[in-house]
Design an enzyme around this catalytic site. Structure first.
Site, PDB file in Angstrom:
ATOM      1  N   HIS A   1       0.799  -1.224   0.000  1.00  0.00           N
ATOM      2  CA  HIS A   1       0.000   0.000   0.000  1.00  0.00           C
ATOM      3  C   HIS A   1       0.832   1.275   0.000  1.00  0.00           C
ATOM      4  O   HIS A   1       0.264   2.361   0.120  1.00  0.00           O
ATOM      5  CB  HIS A   1      -0.916   0.034   1.238  1.00  0.00           C
ATOM      6  CG  HIS A   1      -2.116  -0.844   1.134  1.00  0.00           C
ATOM      7  ND1 HIS A   1      -3.261  -0.472   0.462  1.00  0.00           N
ATOM      8  CD2 HIS A   1      -2.361  -2.080   1.606  1.00  0.00           C
ATOM      9  CE1 HIS A   1      -4.154  -1.439   0.536  1.00  0.00           C
ATOM     10  NE2 HIS A   1      -3.632  -2.431   1.226  1.00  0.00           N
TER      11      HIS A   1
ATOM     12  N   LYS B   1      -8.967  12.952   4.617  1.00  0.00           N
ATOM     13  CA  LYS B   1      -8.028  11.839   4.587  1.00  0.00           C
ATOM     14  C   LYS B   1      -7.115  11.956   5.806  1.00  0.00           C
ATOM     15  O   LYS B   1      -7.132  12.966   6.517  1.00  0.00           O
ATOM     16  CB  LYS B   1      -7.218  11.826   3.298  1.00  0.00           C
ATOM     17  CG  LYS B   1      -6.556  13.149   2.943  1.00  0.00           C
ATOM     18  CD  LYS B   1      -5.935  13.093   1.560  1.00  0.00           C
ATOM     19  CE  LYS B   1      -6.965  13.196   0.456  1.00  0.00           C
ATOM     20  NZ  LYS B   1      -7.243  11.930  -0.193  1.00  0.00           N
ATOM     21  N   ARG B   2      -6.347  10.932   6.038  1.00  0.00           N
ATOM     22  CA  ARG B   2      -5.391  10.940   7.134  1.00  0.00           C
ATOM     23  C   ARG B   2      -4.471  12.152   7.002  1.00  0.00           C
ATOM     24  O   ARG B   2      -4.057  12.509   5.904  1.00  0.00           O
ATOM     25  CB  ARG B   2      -4.598   9.638   7.119  1.00  0.00           C
ATOM     26  CG  ARG B   2      -3.555   9.468   8.184  1.00  0.00           C
ATOM     27  CD  ARG B   2      -3.093   8.023   8.220  1.00  0.00           C
ATOM     28  NE  ARG B   2      -2.687   7.545   6.896  1.00  0.00           N
ATOM     29  CZ  ARG B   2      -1.434   7.573   6.452  1.00  0.00           C
ATOM     30  NH1 ARG B   2      -0.476   8.091   7.196  1.00  0.00           N
ATOM     31  NH2 ARG B   2      -1.140   7.093   5.253  1.00  0.00           N
TER      32      ARG B   2
ATOM     33  N   LYS C   1       0.205  13.944   1.903  1.00  0.00           N
ATOM     34  CA  LYS C   1      -1.145  14.245   1.416  1.00  0.00           C
ATOM     35  C   LYS C   1      -1.362  15.745   1.278  1.00  0.00           C
ATOM     36  O   LYS C   1      -2.326  16.191   0.670  1.00  0.00           O
ATOM     37  CB  LYS C   1      -2.185  13.623   2.345  1.00  0.00           C
ATOM     38  CG  LYS C   1      -2.123  12.082   2.336  1.00  0.00           C
ATOM     39  CD  LYS C   1      -3.123  11.472   3.280  1.00  0.00           C
ATOM     40  CE  LYS C   1      -2.990   9.966   3.374  1.00  0.00           C
ATOM     41  NZ  LYS C   1      -3.455   9.267   2.168  1.00  0.00           N
TER      42      LYS C   1
ATOM     43  N   THR D   1      -8.861   6.127  -2.071  1.00  0.00           N
ATOM     44  CA  THR D   1     -10.237   5.690  -2.327  1.00  0.00           C
ATOM     45  C   THR D   1     -11.212   6.837  -2.070  1.00  0.00           C
ATOM     46  O   THR D   1     -12.329   6.822  -2.603  1.00  0.00           O
ATOM     47  CB  THR D   1     -10.622   4.483  -1.456  1.00  0.00           C
ATOM     48  OG1 THR D   1     -10.343   4.762  -0.084  1.00  0.00           O
ATOM     49  CG2 THR D   1      -9.857   3.240  -1.885  1.00  0.00           C
TER      50      THR D   1
ATOM     51  N   LYS E   1     -14.830   7.877  -4.034  1.00  0.00           N
ATOM     52  CA  LYS E   1     -16.111   8.128  -3.387  1.00  0.00           C
ATOM     53  C   LYS E   1     -16.646   9.511  -3.754  1.00  0.00           C
ATOM     54  O   LYS E   1     -17.846   9.682  -4.042  1.00  0.00           O
ATOM     55  CB  LYS E   1     -15.959   8.015  -1.872  1.00  0.00           C
ATOM     56  CG  LYS E   1     -15.554   6.634  -1.386  1.00  0.00           C
ATOM     57  CD  LYS E   1     -15.023   6.685   0.036  1.00  0.00           C
ATOM     58  CE  LYS E   1     -14.353   5.369   0.409  1.00  0.00           C
ATOM     59  NZ  LYS E   1     -13.545   5.468   1.633  1.00  0.00           N
TER      60      LYS E   1
END
Length: 832
Positions: free
Chosen positions: A365, A557-558, A563, A665, A669
């Site tokens: 991942h 998100k985390r 990110k 993901t 969504k």
């Protein structure tokens, strides 16, 4: 999809379900309908639904046992299940039945469902992906069982105190959960510590025996996983840690009351929280114990279930069992399987090792080095000493029989590929162990899988060219559209029929309607209603008034540097400064909405949360900008909150540094629910862009190759700082006390990370491109027809990202599963 062999009871009528709810309220809970609170009504509704769920669970188990099917065992340290009532009602096809039954009892189903706590069994995308995959496996009728940990508190419940993240225990099952069933008949014992002794058998051969210093018990709790249509109900089995002998009567009677329960307390710590802080030596040890505990329990349970059907005949094990490792967290399961076969089943090492190579598969991942786990050898030696023996045997076989054959005499390659990393202290490379053992290794997006081959594991790819493959991630449309966005789901039913939740490609029929003004109006009206609902959530949680007419720009998100929530923040600061310089600036009102948790020990991530909250506090109360800009950070981001945010999003922020996000993901969504993506060419963004078309996505920033070149030539963030006056101004702003009156420099750590510490994720290199892409969004949103077309096409064209397709890819290319033979198929076979 196949159907289970045994005949199942029909779905209940409204009257049947209403009576069942009241019966459970009266006789199971001992409550009175006139005085019962919503929590009791929720529990009674869950129990009434369980009459359907458990009947189908028994039917599924009997079918799988009768046909002795090959099954996948999905091992994951996280399963972010969220709430189950709405999902199960939809998957069983009785949502409207329950809605009417509760209405006749004087209750709103939405109010009842809000009583359910999220199952705190995960953190981010890794855990939610696992949950989507369990849903799809059951929906497609494939035999499967998920294995994880029954966390008492999960990660943590996030609160903000003066803008700073505070971690609180997440008491998700303080009073139990109606969905879970304890299975004491399947308790497993897990050895720890101790020493390995050497004895000799009757032929004088040395035999190693592990003499553990402690035994803890793994108590299984089963959560049924209902497939869409209700044909198959699989199981998520979660292990709770308990002491083998948890109360010392002698100590208690001697007055040492705390000591009497010391063993129980120590054992229960193992399943207390997700990801204990590993900055301390004790934390590192606890994390290793936690990973071994759930892996050992799961492997023992897999073997128990196999032996129940096949006894001591191991010839069919590899044909019946496949074990998928979701990331490196369950890697020690490989060593446990090997130890169990050799030490407890008296199997020859070569045969046991071949079985391991035949049954394990591994999902990678991440490309981030820090996320590829390593463990100090001394911890293995202390906690699981027998497994270290097994690891050395695997490494010896690999280096001397595999690597030496391919690259004879090349010690440099041996050092790179070895499971043991030499250095100041020796480490176990869990990723290397996974790749060496697994019969298949998959990435989770096309670009990620190619980078795994070329950058992460190139030598392994040279050794085994057919081992590394790709399975692009997906999300279940049952939860992430049908359940969370009922208004849009109804419109889709009307336009393409009711089959789209299991065949998302049907939504392509919407593409011709993207230019239809009437359909555009319906689509945008649904988005507006969803935005109104989110406005109420924001007001309740943050006491901030936002307008549904604004652009809802959402990043959920985390919280991690790669990110790049701080890149988003720099753009917010840029807009704010522009508005202060020119209050008449022609800018469409924008609301930036965040949801994220930072790991408790990740200081910079927590500093970014603090900075966003302090900037929000100033911006949201500044009358000079006339509400053109608002910033909201919703606390305690979780599945149920995502289900409210995603349907309301206009813009989806997917801005990770190219080459760092494996897939994502959330991007899927949000696009499925009609949000337009602003993103880099990273992870699944590339495949989303291919599906929806470059005119319906806003791509910016460096590519993977450009990132590599930039770093290779010597990236200097100061160059961007000195050449861009806007960037310089907003970074300097963080040094003062404008956003933290009386506390100058409270936000300066972000500036220092970007300038003094090298900007490792190239925020400054992508800053101008990001701002320009955001300006294009501002212009595009004003053309409502054009924006509606983009949003509709995003919903219509992302059918590829259905987790059903992902699971079918796993089944076809890796697991080689077959659904049970249906009763109709069996009858036809016998007749023909």
């Amino acid at each position: 999809m196949a159907t289970t062999v045994l005949t199942q009871k029909p779905m209940p009528s409204v009257n049947d379900l209403r009576e069942s709810i009241v019966r459970h309220l009266d006789y199971t809970l001992g409550a009175d309908a006139d005085t019962a609170q919503d929590k009791a009504w929720w529990t009674a509704t869950c129990m009434a639904l369980n009459e359907l769920v458990f009947e189908r669970l028994r039917s599924t188990h009997k079918t799988h046992a009768k046909q002795d099917t090959r099954a996948v065992n999905y091992l994951s340290l996280e399963f972010l299940m969220g709430r189950l009532l709405v999902n199960n009602l939809h998957n069983l096809g009785v949502f409207e039945t329950a809605e009417q039954a509760l209405a006749e009892l004087g209750h709103s189903i939405s109010d009842i469902c809000e009583e359910e706590p999220d199952m705190a069994l995960g953190n981010g995308g890794l855990g939610r992906l696992a949950a989507c995959y369990l849903d799809s496996l059951a929906t497609l009728d494939f035999p499967a069982i998920g294995y994880g940990i029954h966390y008492e508190h999960g990660l943590f419940r996030q609160e903000f105190h003066d803008g700073a993240q505070i971690e609180r225990p997440d008491e998700w099952r303080e009073y139990g959960s109606p969905w879970e069933i304890c299975r004491p008949e399947s308790v497993q014992e897990v050895p720890l510590f101790g020493e390995v002794t050497i004895e000799h058998d009757e032929l004088g051969r040395p035999v190693k025996t592990w003499c553990p210093g402690q035994i803890i018990r793994g108590v299984p709790w089963d959560i049924p996983v209902v497939g869409y249509g209700g044909n198959t109900v699989n199981v998520l089995r979660l292990w709770e840690s308990r002491a083998s002998q948890h109360f010392d009567w002698h100590a208690f009677n001697a007055g040492a009351y705390n000591d009497a329960q010391a063993e129980q307390t120590e054992a229960e710590t193992v399943s207390k929280v997700l990801y204990p802080n590993d900055e301390t030596e004790a934390g590192k040890q606890l994390r290793l114990i936690q990973q071994y505990f759930f892996s050992a329990c799961s492997i023992k349970d897999i073997v128990r279930r196999y032996k129940r059907a096949h006894g001591n005949d191991w010839s069919e094990f590899s044909n019946q069992v496949v074990i998928q490792l979701n990331d490196t967290h369950p890697t020690v399961a490989i060593l446990e399987m090997l130890r169990l076969l050799v030490d407890e089943e008296d199997m020859a090492w070569d045969q046991a090792w071949q079985i391991c190579q035949d049954v394990f598969a591994y999902t990678n991942h991440t490309l981030l080095p820090e996320a590829l786990e390593t463990w100090p050898v001394y911890l293995f030696e202390r906690v699981i000493p027998r497994h270290l023996d097994m690891l050395y045997l695997i490494n010896d076989w690999f280096l001397n029989e595999v690597v030496e054959t391919k690259w004879p005499g090349n010690d440099e390659i041996k050092a790179k590929l070895s499971i043991i990393e030499e250095g100041d202290y020796r480490k176990v490379r869990m990723g290397n162990l996974c790749v060496i053992t697994a019969f298949k290794v998959n990435g989770v997006a096309q670009i990620h899988s190619e980078l795994v081959k070329s950058d992460l594991f190139p030598e392994f790819h040279a050794l085994w060219p057919n081992k590394l493959t790709n399975v692009t991630n997906g999300v279940t449309p049952r939860r992430w559209l049908k359940a969370c966005n009922p208004r849009l789901a109804k419109l889709l039913n009307d336009e393409v029929g009711e089959g789209w939740p299991v065949d998302l490609e049907l939504l392509r029929q919407l593409a011709p309607k993207a230019d239809d003004s009437n359909f555009q109006r319906q689509f945008l009206d649904i988005k507006h209603q969803n935005k109104l609902a989110l406005c109420e959530v924001v007001k309740e949680l943050c006491d901030v008034e936002i307008s549904p007419a604004a652009i809802f720009d959402i990043q959920i998100k985390r919280l991690h540097e790669y990110k790049r929530q701080h890149l988003n923040l720099l753009h917010i600061l840029t807009l704010y400064k522009r508005l202060l310089d020119n209050p008449e600036l022609d800018m469409h009102p924008r609301v930036f909405i965040f949801g994220a948790k930072a790991a408790p020990g990740y200081k910079l991530a927590k500093d970014i949360i603090y900075a966003i909250n302090k900037v929000a506090e100033r911006v949201n109360n500044d009358e000079r900008i006339s509400n053109k800009l608002k910033v909201v950070f919703l606390p305690n981001y979780r599945v149920s909150l995502a289900e409210k945010m995603i349907p309301a999003a206009d813009v989806s922020e997917q801005i990770s540094t190219a080459g760092k996000e494996a897939s994502g993901t959330g991007n899927m969504k949000l696009a499925l629910n009609g949000a337009v993506t602003i993103g880099t060419l990273d992870g699944a963004n590339i495949e989303i862009a291919e599906e929806v078309g470059e005119d319906n996505i806003f791509i910016f920033g460096l590519t993977v190759d450009e990132v590599k070149a930039k770093l290779a030539e010597g990236y200097n963030p100061w160059d961007y700082y000195n050449q861009d006056s806007e960037l310089k101004a907003v970074l300097d702003w963080l040094e003062g006390d404008y956003f933290t009156p009386g506390h100058p420099g409270a936000l300066a750590s972000i500036r220092h990370s970007l300038l003094d510490h090298g900007d490792p994720y190239l925020c400054l290199a992508d800053f101008r491109g990001y701002c320009d892409a955001q300006q294009r969004i501002d212009e595009a949103f004003r053309d409502r027809a054009a924006w509606a077309k983009m949003a509709i096409l995003n919903t219509a064209l992302v059918g590829k990202f259905n987790s059903d397709r992902s699971i079918q890819d796993y089944v076809d290319n890796i697991w080689k599963l077959e659904p049970p033979v249906s009763a109709d198929s069996e009858a036809q076979r016998k007749a023909g």
